[in-house]
Design an enzyme around this catalytic site. Sequence first.
Site, short mmCIF file in Angstrom:
data_model
loop_
_atom_site.label_atom_id
_atom_site.label_comp_id
_atom_site.label_asym_id
_atom_site.label_seq_id
_atom_site.Cartn_x
_atom_site.Cartn_y
_atom_site.Cartn_z
N ASP A 6 10.67 -12.46 -14.28
CA ASP A 6 11.16 -11.58 -15.58
C ASP A 6 11.99 -10.55 -15.73
O ASP A 6 12.36 -9.45 -13.93
CB ASP A 6 9.69 -10.63 -15.03
CG ASP A 6 10.06 -9.74 -16.45
OD1 ASP A 6 9.59 -9.95 -16.78
OD2 ASP A 6 9.41 -8.61 -16.39
N GLY A 8 13.75 -7.68 -16.58
CA GLY A 8 13.61 -5.72 -16.95
C GLY A 8 14.74 -5.53 -17.06
O GLY A 8 16.30 -6.09 -16.28
N ASN A 9 15.24 -4.39 -17.73
CA ASN A 9 16.59 -3.20 -17.22
C ASN A 9 16.74 -3.38 -16.12
O ASN A 9 18.24 -2.98 -16.16
CB ASN A 9 16.18 -2.21 -18.60
CG ASN A 9 16.19 -2.24 -19.65
OD1 ASN A 9 17.21 -2.90 -20.18
ND2 ASN A 9 14.67 -2.04 -20.45
N GLY A 104 8.26 -6.20 -26.66
CA GLY A 104 8.98 -6.34 -25.97
C GLY A 104 7.61 -7.69 -24.95
O GLY A 104 6.79 -7.30 -24.86
N ASP A 106 7.59 -8.10 -22.05
CA ASP A 106 7.01 -7.92 -21.30
C ASP A 106 5.05 -7.16 -21.03
O ASP A 106 4.48 -7.58 -20.55
CB ASP A 106 8.07 -6.84 -19.92
CG ASP A 106 8.11 -5.92 -20.72
OD1 ASP A 106 8.24 -5.27 -22.36
OD2 ASP A 106 9.06 -5.23 -20.16
N ARG A 107 5.53 -6.56 -21.82
CA ARG A 107 4.68 -5.78 -22.64
C ARG A 107 3.20 -6.77 -22.92
O ARG A 107 2.05 -6.76 -22.79
CB ARG A 107 5.18 -4.85 -23.85
CG ARG A 107 5.93 -3.79 -23.49
CD ARG A 107 6.25 -2.68 -24.87
NE ARG A 107 4.91 -2.08 -25.09
CZ ARG A 107 5.25 -1.33 -26.33
NH1 ARG A 107 5.87 -0.65 -27.60
NH2 ARG A 107 3.46 -1.02 -26.70
N ASP A 126 3.19 0.27 -18.00
CA ASP A 126 3.86 -0.30 -16.80
C ASP A 126 4.51 0.46 -16.69
O ASP A 126 5.85 1.23 -17.77
CB ASP A 126 4.21 -1.52 -18.14
CG ASP A 126 4.94 -2.21 -17.01
OD1 ASP A 126 5.92 -1.80 -15.95
OD2 ASP A 126 5.67 -3.36 -17.05
N THR A 180 12.42 23.42 -7.26
CA THR A 180 13.18 23.14 -8.42
C THR A 180 13.46 21.15 -8.50
O THR A 180 12.63 20.91 -9.49
CB THR A 180 14.29 23.02 -8.82
OG1 THR A 180 14.77 24.44 -9.15
CG2 THR A 180 15.18 22.22 -10.10
#
Length: 254
Positions: A6, A8-9, A104, A106-107, A126, A180
């Site tokens: 798979d 992904g980005n 998508g 993957d979804r 996810d 912060t």
Amino acid sequence: MLLLLDVGNTNLCWTRATSDGATARLSSVQRVRHGGAIPLDLLAEWEGYEVPERVILSHVGDPGVVAALTRVVMALWGVRIEFVRTRARFGAVRIAYGEPARFGVDRWLALVAAHALEQRATLIVDAGSAATFDLLLADGRHLGGLILPGVEMMRQSLLAGTQIPRIAGEPAELTWAQDTGSAVAAGSLLAISALASRLYDRLREEVGAEPKLLLTGGDAERVQPAIERPCEVREDLVLRGLLQVALDETATLD
Ligand SMILES: Nc1ncnc2c1ncn2[C@@H]1O[C@H](COP(=O)(O)OP(=O)(O)OP(=O)(O)O)[C@@H](O)[C@H]1O
Ligand SMILES: CC(C)(CO)[C@@H](O)C(=O)NCCC(=O)O
Ligand SMILES: [K+]
């Protein structure tokens, strides 16, 4: 052996599936940052694998990585990669999008895997480069979902758009931040968990029963402590879905 990939980005994930008769077993999920190319340590590891019978791939990320994988898999084993794409319907799983091709893969694979695991109303979160939230009913109907930037993307967008200095590290507490770094770090985790809670409660109202919450993706372990509903981490959800589709005869060749 089946090799499941798979893209992904941010990351490339893979696992091997072996079947002994009726049941298939997945090895643990491997995850590497691809940075638009194939990492060398991946090649070193794959050289030690037996020749896979099939190599099956889903991708929402860089087509350049997919093209490189196609060449590597052919060069190493003489195997043609099978590409899996979103389908409007797979068994009982029916996706909500009017244009299934835009949903998508993957979804979609996570929905397929979730439905195979248990036929129960489920919220799937996810936590990857993007964070996605999908609602699935027990009968396989997908109600739809939402998309947020993922943990890293939320933090980076703050660094890019403000003068806030880069502060690494995870928050010690998920309450009122008093510096912060904690404010930024806790903010991104709580954004995802708060939306998960909201959708979980909506789904519970919709079906009148306690739904299931499945958490997956490269940041699942990071997000889990912030989740305020009963939740199960399933690292291999997308790859499980890929196996499910691969074992169905109609997986399409590209
Ligand atoms: N070994 C690893 N290498 C790189 N990133 C990792 C690793 N382990 C966990 N991560 C985390 O994974 C996150 C990305 O998740 P994931 O691997 O699910 O992304 P992806 O599949 O590329 O995303 P998407 O499907 O949204 O495009 C990063 O934000 C990073 O924090
Ligand atoms: C949202 C991501 C990036 C999550 O990996 C991916 O599923 C994708 O590119 N989807 C296409 C858009 C959509 O699902 O509506
Ligand atoms: K993914």
